[in-house]
Design an enzyme around this catalytic site. Structure first.
Site, PDB file in Angstrom:
ATOM      1  N   ARG A 108       2.828   2.910  -9.192  1.00  0.00           N
ATOM      2  CA  ARG A 108       1.761   1.493 -10.494  1.00  0.00           C
ATOM      3  C   ARG A 108       1.606   2.591 -11.845  1.00  0.00           C
ATOM      4  O   ARG A 108       2.114   2.795 -12.150  1.00  0.00           O
ATOM      5  CB  ARG A 108       0.852   0.756  -9.121  1.00  0.00           C
ATOM      6  CG  ARG A 108       1.370   0.267  -9.224  1.00  0.00           C
ATOM      7  CD  ARG A 108      -0.081  -0.733  -7.524  1.00  0.00           C
ATOM      8  NE  ARG A 108      -0.240   0.032  -7.246  1.00  0.00           N
ATOM      9  CZ  ARG A 108      -1.215   0.211  -6.651  1.00  0.00           C
ATOM     10  NH1 ARG A 108      -1.542  -0.990  -6.088  1.00  0.00           N
ATOM     11  NH2 ARG A 108      -1.733   1.303  -6.328  1.00  0.00           N
ATOM     12  N   LYS A 137      -8.743   3.774   7.803  1.00  0.00           N
ATOM     13  CA  LYS A 137      -9.427   1.490   7.401  1.00  0.00           C
ATOM     14  C   LYS A 137      -9.109   0.826   8.408  1.00  0.00           C
ATOM     15  O   LYS A 137      -8.400   0.317   8.975  1.00  0.00           O
ATOM     16  CB  LYS A 137      -8.581   1.571   6.257  1.00  0.00           C
ATOM     17  CG  LYS A 137      -8.241   2.624   5.033  1.00  0.00           C
ATOM     18  CD  LYS A 137      -7.472   1.957   3.477  1.00  0.00           C
ATOM     19  CE  LYS A 137      -6.243   2.611   3.685  1.00  0.00           C
ATOM     20  NZ  LYS A 137      -6.018   1.952   2.694  1.00  0.00           N
ATOM     21  N   HIS A 170       4.179  -5.226  -3.997  1.00  0.00           N
ATOM     22  CA  HIS A 170       5.201  -5.194  -2.895  1.00  0.00           C
ATOM     23  C   HIS A 170       6.445  -5.814  -2.994  1.00  0.00           C
ATOM     24  O   HIS A 170       7.792  -4.788  -2.765  1.00  0.00           O
ATOM     25  CB  HIS A 170       4.293  -5.648  -1.147  1.00  0.00           C
ATOM     26  CG  HIS A 170       3.049  -5.126  -1.353  1.00  0.00           C
ATOM     27  ND1 HIS A 170       2.924  -5.317  -1.072  1.00  0.00           N
ATOM     28  CD2 HIS A 170       2.547  -3.341  -1.924  1.00  0.00           C
ATOM     29  CE1 HIS A 170       0.918  -4.033  -0.847  1.00  0.00           C
ATOM     30  NE2 HIS A 170       1.161  -3.344  -0.724  1.00  0.00           N
ATOM     31  N   SER A 200      -3.421  -4.491  -3.062  1.00  0.00           N
ATOM     32  CA  SER A 200      -3.569  -5.473  -2.277  1.00  0.00           C
ATOM     33  C   SER A 200      -5.738  -5.546  -2.620  1.00  0.00           C
ATOM     34  O   SER A 200      -6.065  -6.922  -1.627  1.00  0.00           O
ATOM     35  CB  SER A 200      -3.519  -5.279  -0.437  1.00  0.00           C
ATOM     36  OG  SER A 200      -2.469  -4.821  -0.796  1.00  0.00           O
TER      37      SER A 200
HETATM   38  O1  PNS Z   1      -0.611   0.844   1.627  1.00  0.00           O
HETATM   39  P1  PNS Z   1      -0.823   2.127   1.808  1.00  0.00           P
HETATM   40  O2  PNS Z   1      -2.395   2.102   2.706  1.00  0.00           O
HETATM   41  O3  PNS Z   1      -1.324   2.882   0.230  1.00  0.00           O
HETATM   42  O4  PNS Z   1      -0.378   3.159   2.719  1.00  0.00           O
HETATM   43  C1  PNS Z   1      -0.236   4.036   2.985  1.00  0.00           C
HETATM   44  C2  PNS Z   1       0.962   4.554   4.174  1.00  0.00           C
HETATM   45  C3  PNS Z   1       1.359   3.928   5.518  1.00  0.00           C
HETATM   46  C4  PNS Z   1       1.948   5.036   3.627  1.00  0.00           C
HETATM   47  C5  PNS Z   1      -0.132   6.504   4.812  1.00  0.00           C
HETATM   48  O5  PNS Z   1      -1.100   6.292   5.164  1.00  0.00           O
HETATM   49  C6  PNS Z   1       0.904   7.262   4.925  1.00  0.00           C
HETATM   50  O6  PNS Z   1       2.259   7.309   5.168  1.00  0.00           O
HETATM   51  N1  PNS Z   1       0.423   6.861   6.696  1.00  0.00           N
HETATM   52  C7  PNS Z   1       0.642   7.465   8.145  1.00  0.00           C
HETATM   53  C8  PNS Z   1       0.004   8.520   7.997  1.00  0.00           C
HETATM   54  C9  PNS Z   1       0.705  10.073   7.885  1.00  0.00           C
HETATM   55  O7  PNS Z   1       2.224   9.784   8.022  1.00  0.00           O
HETATM   56  N2  PNS Z   1      -0.160  10.400   6.837  1.00  0.00           N
HETATM   57  C10 PNS Z   1       0.954  11.389   6.482  1.00  0.00           C
HETATM   58  C11 PNS Z   1       1.220  11.371   4.912  1.00  0.00           C
HETATM   59  S1  PNS Z   1       1.236  13.132   4.213  1.00  0.00           S
END
Ligand code: PNS
Length: 162
Positions: free
Chosen positions: A91, A42, A18, A129
């Site tokens: 990644r 989660k 990150h 993570s």
């Molecule tokens: O670190 P992560 O868990 O891979 O991050 C995921 C994240 C936070 C980027 C994704 O879950 C997100 O954007 N969540 C917000 C809800 C949202 O907009 N969902 C639709 C995305 S298509």
């Protein structure tokens, strides 16, 4: 014109991968908003306060980085903040399909929004993570995976996790 970018994620907890994305984005953009997801399906191991606090500590030397929590849709948050670019770390190839799907969905929800991908260095490609949480909670060495300045905090937290 000042260019800002949002780097969204769960950051549960922040890893060296990150931090690499944040540092690279901070060189490319005038401002980087690291947006930490507050509510997700989660249940995070680290609270929103802990996750934002760790991020603030590891980015303390970067003047153009802001750490913020966000709830709800990323596309709506970007609109609210007046930002038209998202940066994501890529990644391995296994990330690609999910990230591609999210980039398309976000663009549909907010047509002004562009998703930019930054690739991780080869030595960080495997890092996540969830791996840090698993190794740390079992007493393994996570010093190659998390920034040095927050290593002890993360180790203590994972060791004494309820
Ligand atoms: O670190 P992560 O868990 O891979 O991050 C995921 C994240 C936070 C980027 C994704 O879950 C997100 O954007 N969540 C917000 C809800 C949202 O907009 N969902 C639709 C995305 S298509």
């Amino acid at each position: 014109m000042k260019r800002s970018v949002i780097y969204p994620g769960s950051f549960d907890p922040v890893t060296l991968g990150h931090l690499q994305v944040i540092r690279r984005a901070a060189k490319m953009f005038d401002k980087v908003i690291v947006a930490v997801l507050i509510n997700s399906s989660k249940t995070p191991t680290f609270s929103i306060e802990e996750r934002t606090d760790l991020l603030r500590q590891v980015t303390a030397d970067l003047d153009n980085v802001e750490i913020a929590g966000f709830e709800g849709l990323l596309a709506a948050y970007a609109r609210e903040r007046g930002v038209t670019a998202i940066v994501k770390g890529l990644r391995a190839v296994s990330d690609f399909e999910y990230e591609f799907q999210m980039a398309i969905a976000n663009k549909k929800l907010n047509p002004d929004l562009e998703t930019i991908f930054i690739t991780a260095d080869s030595d960080l490609m495997y890092l996540s993570s969830s791996m840090v949480r698993e190794i740390g909670s079992m007493g393994g060495d996570i010093s190659n995976f998390v920034p040095e300045c927050v290593h002890d905090r993360i180790v203590d937290r994972l060791r004494y996790k309820k």
